[in-house]
Write a protein that holds these residues in place. Structure first.
Motif, mmCIF file in Angstrom:
data_model
loop_
_atom_site.group_PDB
_atom_site.id
_atom_site.type_symbol
_atom_site.label_atom_id
_atom_site.label_comp_id
_atom_site.label_asym_id
_atom_site.label_seq_id
_atom_site.Cartn_x
_atom_site.Cartn_y
_atom_site.Cartn_z
ATOM 1 N N SER A 78 19.965 33.487 65.074
ATOM 2 C CA SER A 78 19.932 33.563 63.609
ATOM 3 C C SER A 78 18.565 33.948 63.062
ATOM 4 C CB SER A 78 20.374 32.230 63.004
ATOM 5 O OG SER A 78 21.731 32.011 63.274
ATOM 6 N N GLU A 79 17.507 33.402 63.640
ATOM 7 C CA GLU A 79 16.162 33.718 63.136
ATOM 8 C C GLU A 79 15.864 35.206 63.290
ATOM 9 O OE1 GLU A 79 11.710 32.837 64.577
ATOM 10 O OE2 GLU A 79 12.906 31.038 64.173
ATOM 11 N N ARG A 80 16.173 35.758 64.439
ATOM 12 C CA ARG A 80 15.938 37.183 64.664
ATOM 13 C C ARG A 80 16.865 38.034 63.802
ATOM 14 N NH1 ARG A 80 13.439 38.723 70.161
ATOM 15 N NH2 ARG A 80 12.325 36.817 70.641
ATOM 16 N N LEU A 81 18.082 37.563 63.642
ATOM 17 C CA LEU A 81 19.030 38.258 62.779
ATOM 18 C C LEU A 81 18.480 38.358 61.359
ATOM 19 C CD1 LEU A 81 21.962 39.427 62.479
ATOM 20 C CD2 LEU A 81 22.607 37.126 61.774
ATOM 21 N N ALA A 82 17.934 37.259 60.861
ATOM 22 C CA ALA A 82 17.364 37.239 59.513
ATOM 23 C C ALA A 82 16.203 38.217 59.402
ATOM 24 C CB ALA A 82 16.920 35.823 59.151
ATOM 25 N N VAL A 83 15.369 38.280 60.424
ATOM 26 C CA VAL A 83 14.235 39.215 60.416
ATOM 27 C C VAL A 83 14.740 40.656 60.421
ATOM 28 C CG1 VAL A 83 12.250 40.062 61.740
ATOM 29 C CG2 VAL A 83 12.591 37.601 61.430
ATOM 30 N N MET A 84 15.736 40.950 61.239
ATOM 31 C CA MET A 84 16.281 42.308 61.307
ATOM 32 C C MET A 84 16.888 42.718 59.960
ATOM 33 S SD MET A 84 15.638 43.436 64.331
ATOM 34 C CE MET A 84 16.731 44.827 64.527
ATOM 35 N N VAL A 85 17.604 41.808 59.326
ATOM 36 C CA VAL A 85 18.194 42.104 58.021
ATOM 37 C C VAL A 85 17.092 42.287 56.980
ATOM 38 C CG1 VAL A 85 19.592 41.154 56.141
ATOM 39 C CG2 VAL A 85 20.423 41.056 58.489
ATOM 40 N N ALA A 86 16.074 41.453 57.020
ATOM 41 C CA ALA A 86 14.956 41.588 56.081
ATOM 42 C C ALA A 86 14.281 42.946 56.236
ATOM 43 C CB ALA A 86 13.949 40.463 56.288
ATOM 44 N N LEU A 87 14.071 43.380 57.468
ATOM 45 C CA LEU A 87 13.467 44.690 57.703
ATOM 46 C C LEU A 87 14.363 45.816 57.195
ATOM 47 C CD1 LEU A 87 11.952 44.189 61.265
ATOM 48 C CD2 LEU A 87 10.699 44.559 59.129
ATOM 49 N N SER A 88 15.646 45.692 57.438
ATOM 50 C CA SER A 88 16.600 46.703 56.965
ATOM 51 C C SER A 88 16.580 46.797 55.439
ATOM 52 C CB SER A 88 18.001 46.352 57.461
ATOM 53 O OG SER A 88 18.948 47.208 56.920
ATOM 54 N N LEU A 89 16.592 45.653 54.770
ATOM 55 C CA LEU A 89 16.564 45.639 53.307
ATOM 56 C C LEU A 89 15.234 46.166 52.778
ATOM 57 C CD1 LEU A 89 18.385 42.278 52.576
ATOM 58 C CD2 LEU A 89 19.224 44.584 52.102
ATOM 59 N N ALA A 90 14.133 45.843 53.452
ATOM 60 C CA ALA A 90 12.821 46.350 53.032
ATOM 61 C C ALA A 90 12.795 47.872 53.127
ATOM 62 C CB ALA A 90 11.719 45.728 53.881
ATOM 63 N N GLN A 91 13.373 48.422 54.188
ATOM 64 C CA GLN A 91 13.445 49.880 54.321
ATOM 65 C C GLN A 91 14.265 50.494 53.186
ATOM 66 O OE1 GLN A 91 14.898 50.079 58.409
ATOM 67 N NE2 GLN A 91 13.019 51.166 58.973
ATOM 68 N N GLU A 92 15.372 49.855 52.843
ATOM 69 C CA GLU A 92 16.195 50.349 51.740
ATOM 70 C C GLU A 92 15.418 50.327 50.429
ATOM 71 O OE1 GLU A 92 20.168 48.726 51.265
ATOM 72 O OE2 GLU A 92 20.359 48.515 53.438
ATOM 73 N N VAL A 93 14.697 49.244 50.174
ATOM 74 C CA VAL A 93 13.906 49.133 48.947
ATOM 75 C C VAL A 93 12.849 50.222 48.898
ATOM 76 C CG1 VAL A 93 12.186 47.699 47.762
ATOM 77 C CG2 VAL A 93 14.312 46.675 48.574
ATOM 78 N N LEU A 94 12.142 50.427 49.998
ATOM 79 C CA LEU A 94 11.106 51.466 50.037
ATOM 80 C C LEU A 94 11.709 52.848 49.820
ATOM 81 C CD1 LEU A 94 8.877 50.162 52.968
ATOM 82 C CD2 LEU A 94 8.338 50.161 50.517
ATOM 83 N N SER A 95 12.849 53.101 50.419
ATOM 84 C CA SER A 95 13.506 54.389 50.256
ATOM 85 C C SER A 95 13.942 54.599 48.806
ATOM 86 C CB SER A 95 14.717 54.469 51.190
ATOM 87 O OG SER A 95 15.402 55.681 51.015
#
Length: 94
Positions: free
Chosen positions: A47-64
């Motif tokens: 779960s912890e790694r899953l949360a980090v992966m989702v956070a990174l994915s969302l951060a990329q979307e925000v930047l884009s």
């Protein structure tokens, strides 16, 4: 005021103004959807790694999205300038 939400099968109580609760719930729903999508793709991920992966994915979307908005704003400024230049040229020739 607090609102209780569930993410990754855990319950969280979050402080929220009444007028912000609907938006907060939408954010929770989006986040849970992203968690579930990532979980389907990587079922053994903790779960912890899953949360980090989702956070990174969302951060990329925000930047884009932010980059797209900046480009759109720049294009709008250029179009306004072109319209102003055309109007000045027309006014000079009238």
């Amino acid at each position: 005021m607090t609102i209780e939400v569930r993410l990754l099968d855990r319950s969280y109580k979050l402080a929220s103004e009444p007028n912000e609760q609907e938006q907060l719930q939408k954010a929770v729903n989006l986040l849970e959807q992203k968690f579930q999508e990532m979980r389907r793709n990587m079922p053994r991920l903790e779960s912890e790694r899953l949360a980090v992966m989702v956070a990174l994915s969302l951060a990329q979307e925000v930047l884009s999205l932010n980059k797209g908005l900046q480009e759109q704003t720049h294009c709008q400024r250029l179009i306004k300038q072109m319209i102003n230049d055309a109007e000045k040229t027309l006014a000079q020739h009238s």
